[in-house]
Design a protein around this motif. Structure first.
Motif, PDB file in Angstrom:
ATOM      1  N   ILE A 167      28.732  52.188 -62.566  1.00  0.00           N
ATOM      2  CA  ILE A 167      27.864  51.812 -61.447  1.00  0.00           C
ATOM      3  C   ILE A 167      28.098  52.732 -60.255  1.00  0.00           C
ATOM      4  N   LEU A 208      26.620  56.173 -60.729  1.00  0.00           N
ATOM      5  CA  LEU A 208      25.181  56.157 -60.441  1.00  0.00           C
ATOM      6  C   LEU A 208      24.918  56.138 -58.940  1.00  0.00           C
ATOM      7  N   GLN A 254      20.498  54.795 -58.103  1.00  0.00           N
ATOM      8  CA  GLN A 254      21.211  53.794 -57.311  1.00  0.00           C
ATOM      9  C   GLN A 254      20.602  52.410 -57.517  1.00  0.00           C
ATOM     10  N   TYR A 272      19.002  51.405 -60.098  1.00  0.00           N
ATOM     11  CA  TYR A 272      19.383  50.983 -61.446  1.00  0.00           C
ATOM     12  C   TYR A 272      20.817  50.448 -61.448  1.00  0.00           C
ATOM     13  N   ALA A 273      21.703  51.150 -60.741  1.00  0.00           N
ATOM     14  CA  ALA A 273      23.104  50.733 -60.694  1.00  0.00           C
ATOM     15  C   ALA A 273      23.235  49.342 -60.079  1.00  0.00           C
ATOM     16  N   LEU A 274      22.552  49.122 -58.960  1.00  0.00           N
ATOM     17  CA  LEU A 274      22.662  47.839 -58.274  1.00  0.00           C
ATOM     18  C   LEU A 274      22.067  46.719 -59.124  1.00  0.00           C
ATOM     19  N   LEU A 314      21.773  46.770 -62.408  1.00  0.00           N
ATOM     20  CA  LEU A 314      22.644  46.598 -63.568  1.00  0.00           C
ATOM     21  C   LEU A 314      23.824  45.686 -63.239  1.00  0.00           C
ATOM     22  N   ARG A 315      24.389  45.902 -62.083  1.00  0.00           N
ATOM     23  CA  ARG A 315      25.540  45.093 -61.685  1.00  0.00           C
ATOM     24  C   ARG A 315      25.139  43.611 -61.607  1.00  0.00           C
TER      25      ARG A 315
END
Ligand SMILES: Nc1ncnc2c1ncn2[C@@H]1O[C@H](COP(=O)(O)OP(=O)(O)O)[C@@H](O)[C@H]1O
Ligand SMILES: [Mg+2]
Lengths: 321, 259
Positions: free
Chosen positions: A97, A100, B15, B17-19, B21-22
């Motif tokens: 994460i 990214l 970013q 996607y990262a947030l 995903l989390r």
């Protein structure tokens, strides 16, 4: 690498930082050493662009923390005082994460994640949820996370707080390894003297939002001038006794019913010092440590033989009471 | 608060996607939260539905069917506002700090959160829709599309609302206040459980400023063909609310203290 200029942070009327200025050189480990509440975390938050100073400013890796936050953020890695990884996720997921968030290109991502995991020795635990990690492992994961994007500057806010002695030593090992392999400039805060002494090239003593001394550990220790003897009397200090008459004594300080004597070669000279002395309760002596430097600078002498670390906390409590 | 410009859109997408995903990983892993938030609306549907349903109301259909759109919205209201307000926890436990110190803008973090809220809502609504089939509710392609749009918009709107309040509140107790003063009024005044046509004027006035009202009505239009307003009108008003709340939310979020 870092320039801090006249930094002031006020909370209402209280000054958490009171006009701090200093510089940190490239590739050094700079220690901020001070008791709880000294303002260390506040300073890190400002340098990491999370908090706005009331006055003054700072440049990190050539970028202004107030006007160029993105560039500063791209230049830094941070391990906060309190754990900031997501403990429901695995170590690997936390790293992915963040890779990214930092925009690390897909091609490099996996390779870099393995690299940093290896650096902190967590490859074999990467698929465990972070809640199953020990305090030290979690801190190491956060070091790995902070290194993902090859930062130039790394902030470590009390990296060994709350760790047992063994994990603390492991942590030191990894911090040294990270300096060697990643070539980063480090600002480390701690209230453990021993830690600062061990790891840092230079140390700034911070208390009440001010830096009261800044130098290399060995220079700081030299400054105190030799060994320290503390003689405590039963009632009060005999008035007729003049310790400064000895050649080997540099300096004498008095505090309540104790005298603190800075002198050469305590082993061979002590007997001369205490000849004909009546009403002595205790005699303590020690080689100078950073503790003594701090005590001297802050003008307090509390207990001479406290274990490393414990002292600073007691000092903080003392200041509060 | 502090400027974060000059990031390429590629990075911003990564970013987001990262947030997202989390949020999704946490949601799927926290089984108790998942079960509770899916189960509660179903319990309402069954208990209130059959309880009040036996009292013979004049609403033009079975009471259970009548409240079905309301129960969908209930699920979205609870999930989304909680989801947004969860920011209080994130700040308390410092995960947010590690996000804030990365070169992502506040707006990106905000949108990332709402994407998470929307996905979560969608997931739960899907389960309720399946239960709806058991109750004898029929969907067609159009009504499913309408449900999907309304659920996503309402969820976006209310996650923003939760984030807005969450960005001003620092203590965990504040979470409780949000539940009492935001979540329950939003739900009870939305007409989810009773028709709003016959309400006293003052109460009706309050229902008019509740974005959930238009969502319930829109869903009632598309599922039961029973709305107070037209679907298009509901949709337009809902979008307007969403737009305003999102703007306020992003502004609040940008001036939120990071530490
Ligand atoms: N948000 C805040 N509001 C008011 N006072 C604060 C706040 N944050 C920190 N302080 C105060 O500022 C001082 C410095 O705190 P901190 O930087 O955390 O010290 P350290 O990290 O050296 O222990 C402390 O006295 C603390 O109580
Ligand atoms: Mg601190």
């Amino acid at each position: 690498m870092i320039t801090v200029k006249n930094l002031v942070k006020k909370y209402a009327d209280f000054k958490a930082l009171d006009g701090l200025s200093f510089e940190v050189n490239e590739n050094e480990i700079f220690g901020l050493l001070g008791p709880n509440g000294a303002g260390k975390t506040t300073l890190i938050h400002i340098l990491a662009t999370l908090l706005k100073p009331t006055e003054g400013g700072a440049i990190v890796n050539g970028f202004d923390v107030l006007h160029n936050a993105t560039k500063v953020r791209q230049s830094i890695g941070v391990v906060f005082q309190a754990p900031s990884s997501d403990d429901i996720l695995t170590g690997y997921e936390n790293l992915k994460i963040h890779a990214l968030l930092y925009g690390i290109p897909r091609k490099l991502r996996e390779k870099r994640i393995s690299e940093v995991l290896e650096l902190v020795g967590l490859e074999d635990r990467k698929n465990d949820q972070v809640k199953k990690y020990s305090g030290g492992m979690r801190r190491r994961l956060e070091i790995a996370r902070g290194l993902l994007h090859h930062p130039k500057v790394f902030f470590l806010d009390e990296p060994t707080l709350g760790l047992d002695p063994k994990s603390r030593e492991t942590m030191w090992k990894y911090i040294k390894k990270m300096v060697r392999e990643e070539k980063v400039t480090i600002i480390l805060t701690t209230h453990y003297m021993e830690e600062a002494d061990m790891l840092c090239d230079r140390i700034g003593f911070i208390t009440n939002g001010k830096i009261i001394a800044l130098d290399s550990p060995s220079k700081l220790k030299q400054e105190i001038g030799g060994d320290v003897v503390k003689i405590t009397f039963n009632d009060r200090i005999p008035l007729d006794k003049d310790f400064t008459k000895f050649d080997f004594v540099h300096k004498v300080e008095q505090k309540e019913n104790s005298v603190i004597i800075y002198m050469e070669k305590v082993n061979s000279n002590l007997h001369m010092l205490i000849k004909d002395l009546d009403g002595v309760q205790t005699i303590e002596y020690k080689k100078p440590t950073l503790n003594d430097v701090f005590l001297k600078l802050s003008g307090d002498y509390l207990s001479g033989d406290s274990p490393e670390g414990g002292f600073m906390q007691r000092y903080a409590q003392y200041k509060k009471s | 608060m502090l400027s974060t410009k000059n990031l390429s859109s590629n990075i911003v997408l990564g970013q987001l996607y990262a947030l997202w995903l989390r949020e999704i990983k946490v949601f799927l892993r926290e089984r108790s939260r998942l079960v509770a938030s899916t189960f509660t609306p179903l319990l309402w549907l069954i208990v209130i539905g059959s309880g009040l349903g036996s009292t013979n109301l004049q609403i033009g259909t079975d009471y259970e069917k009548f409240i079905f759109p309301g129960i969908i919205c209930m699920s979205v209201i609870f999930t989304s506002v909680f989801f947004g307000a969860y920011i209080i926890w994130d700040r308390k436990f410092d995960f947010l700090k590690s996000v804030m110190v990365a070169p992502s803008s506040r707006t990106t973090v905000f949108i990332g959160k709402t994407l998470g809220g929307m996905t979560t809502s969608l997931f739960q609504v899907a389960i309720i829709l399946v239960v709806g089939i058991v109750l004898g509710i029929n969907y067609d392609a159009l009504s499913l599309l309408q449900i999907l749009s309304i659920v996503l918009i309402l969820s976006f709107c209310l996650t923003s609302l939760g984030l807005t309040f969450g960005s001003y509140i620092e203590s965990l107790e504040g979470f409780q206040l949000i539940i009492s003063f935001i979540v329950f009024p939003l739900f009870f005044l939305s007409g989810a459980l009773f028709p709003i046509d016959n309400l006293p004027a003052w109460l009706k006035l309050i229902t008019l400023v509740d974005p959930a009202t238009y969502s319930v009505d829109a869903l009632r239009n598309s599922i039961l063909h029973l709305g107070t307003y037209s679907f298009e009108y509901d949709l337009a008003v809902l979008l307007l609310f969403t737009f305003i709340i999102t703007i306020i939310g992003i502004l609040s979020f940008r001036r939120m203290k990071a530490v």
